[in-house]
Design a protein around this motif. Structure first.
Motif, PDB file in Angstrom:
ATOM      1  N   GLN A  71       0.748  -1.257   0.061  1.00  0.00           N
ATOM      2  CA  GLN A  71       0.078   0.017  -0.031  1.00  0.00           C
ATOM      3  C   GLN A  71       0.771   1.046  -0.020  1.00  0.00           C
ATOM      4  O   GLN A  71       1.749   1.395   1.112  1.00  0.00           O
ATOM      5  N   GLY A  72       1.103   1.790  -1.070  1.00  0.00           N
ATOM      6  CA  GLY A  72       1.990   2.772  -1.166  1.00  0.00           C
ATOM      7  C   GLY A  72       3.459   2.306  -1.108  1.00  0.00           C
ATOM      8  O   GLY A  72       3.970   1.530  -1.818  1.00  0.00           O
ATOM      9  N   GLU A  73       4.152   2.976  -0.127  1.00  0.00           N
ATOM     10  CA  GLU A  73       5.578   2.595   0.100  1.00  0.00           C
ATOM     11  C   GLU A  73       5.519   1.358   1.255  1.00  0.00           C
ATOM     12  O   GLU A  73       6.528   0.746   1.248  1.00  0.00           O
ATOM     13  N   ASP A  74       4.438   1.114   1.906  1.00  0.00           N
ATOM     14  CA  ASP A  74       4.259  -0.165   2.737  1.00  0.00           C
ATOM     15  C   ASP A  74       4.283  -1.199   2.110  1.00  0.00           C
ATOM     16  O   ASP A  74       3.496  -1.597   0.847  1.00  0.00           O
ATOM     17  N   GLU A  75       5.253  -2.314   2.278  1.00  0.00           N
ATOM     18  CA  GLU A  75       5.049  -3.564   1.761  1.00  0.00           C
ATOM     19  C   GLU A  75       5.226  -4.717   2.957  1.00  0.00           C
ATOM     20  O   GLU A  75       6.154  -4.487   4.065  1.00  0.00           O
ATOM     21  N   MET A  76       4.606  -5.747   2.549  1.00  0.00           N
ATOM     22  CA  MET A  76       4.985  -6.948   3.612  1.00  0.00           C
ATOM     23  C   MET A  76       5.003  -8.151   2.734  1.00  0.00           C
ATOM     24  O   MET A  76       4.159  -8.308   1.742  1.00  0.00           O
ATOM     25  N   LYS A  77       5.747  -9.217   3.230  1.00  0.00           N
ATOM     26  CA  LYS A  77       5.539 -10.434   2.478  1.00  0.00           C
ATOM     27  C   LYS A  77       5.390 -11.590   3.456  1.00  0.00           C
ATOM     28  O   LYS A  77       5.975 -11.325   4.720  1.00  0.00           O
ATOM     29  N   MET A  78       4.689 -12.774   3.203  1.00  0.00           N
ATOM     30  CA  MET A  78       4.295 -13.829   4.027  1.00  0.00           C
ATOM     31  C   MET A  78       4.347 -15.295   3.218  1.00  0.00           C
ATOM     32  O   MET A  78       3.982 -15.159   2.402  1.00  0.00           O
ATOM     33  N   ASN A  79       4.802 -16.140   4.015  1.00  0.00           N
ATOM     34  CA  ASN A  79       4.836 -17.490   3.336  1.00  0.00           C
ATOM     35  C   ASN A  79       3.559 -18.242   3.704  1.00  0.00           C
ATOM     36  O   ASN A  79       3.060 -18.140   4.873  1.00  0.00           O
ATOM     37  N   LEU A  80       2.967 -18.758   2.911  1.00  0.00           N
ATOM     38  CA  LEU A  80       1.664 -19.558   2.941  1.00  0.00           C
ATOM     39  C   LEU A  80       1.847 -20.888   2.143  1.00  0.00           C
ATOM     40  O   LEU A  80       2.669 -21.293   1.579  1.00  0.00           O
ATOM     41  N   VAL A  81       0.924 -21.919   2.585  1.00  0.00           N
ATOM     42  CA  VAL A  81       0.832 -22.851   2.225  1.00  0.00           C
ATOM     43  C   VAL A  81      -0.547 -23.525   1.598  1.00  0.00           C
ATOM     44  O   VAL A  81      -1.541 -23.050   2.437  1.00  0.00           O
TER      45      VAL A  81
END
Length: 84
Positions: A71-81
Motif C-alpha cells: 500500500q504505497g511505500e508500505d510492503e509486507m511478505k508472508m509465506n503460505l501453504v
C-alpha cells in the motif's frame, strides 16, 4: 499498513484482515515457490479496519506460496501453504 492473513494455510481462498488508511489501494501478488505470479489483487480501502476474502485460488496446485502486499511505500511478505 497492517494486514493479517488468517490462517497461513489455505484451500481455495485467503481471509485478510486489514488496518490501513482509507481511500488508498491495497495491491496483492501471490507467487508460487518458483516466483511465478499466480494471482493478483487490487482493492480500494473503504474502512480503516476491513476484512475481505481473496477468492479464485481453488485452481492453484498444492504447495508453498508467497503473498506480497503493498500500500504505497508500505510492503509486507508472508509465506503460505495451499493444502488439501
Amino acid at each position: 499498513m497492517f494486514v493479517k492473513v488468517k490462517p497461513s494455510n489455505f484451500i481455495d481462498a485467503l481471509q485478510l484482515e486489514l488496518n490501513a488508511h482509507t481511500g488508498n489501494f491495497l495491491r496483492g501478488v501471490l507467487r508460487d515457490d518458483k516466483g511465478s505470479i499466480c494471482s493478483t489483487l487490487e482493492k480500494k480501502i473503504q474502512n480503516e479496519n476491513e476484512q475481505f476474502t481473496w477468492t479464485g485460488l481453488s485452481d492453484l496446485p498444492y504447495g508453498k506460496y508467497t503473498i506480497e502486499l503493498s500500500q504505497g511505500e508500505d510492503e509486507m511478505k508472508m509465506n503460505l501453504v495451499k493444502r488439501i
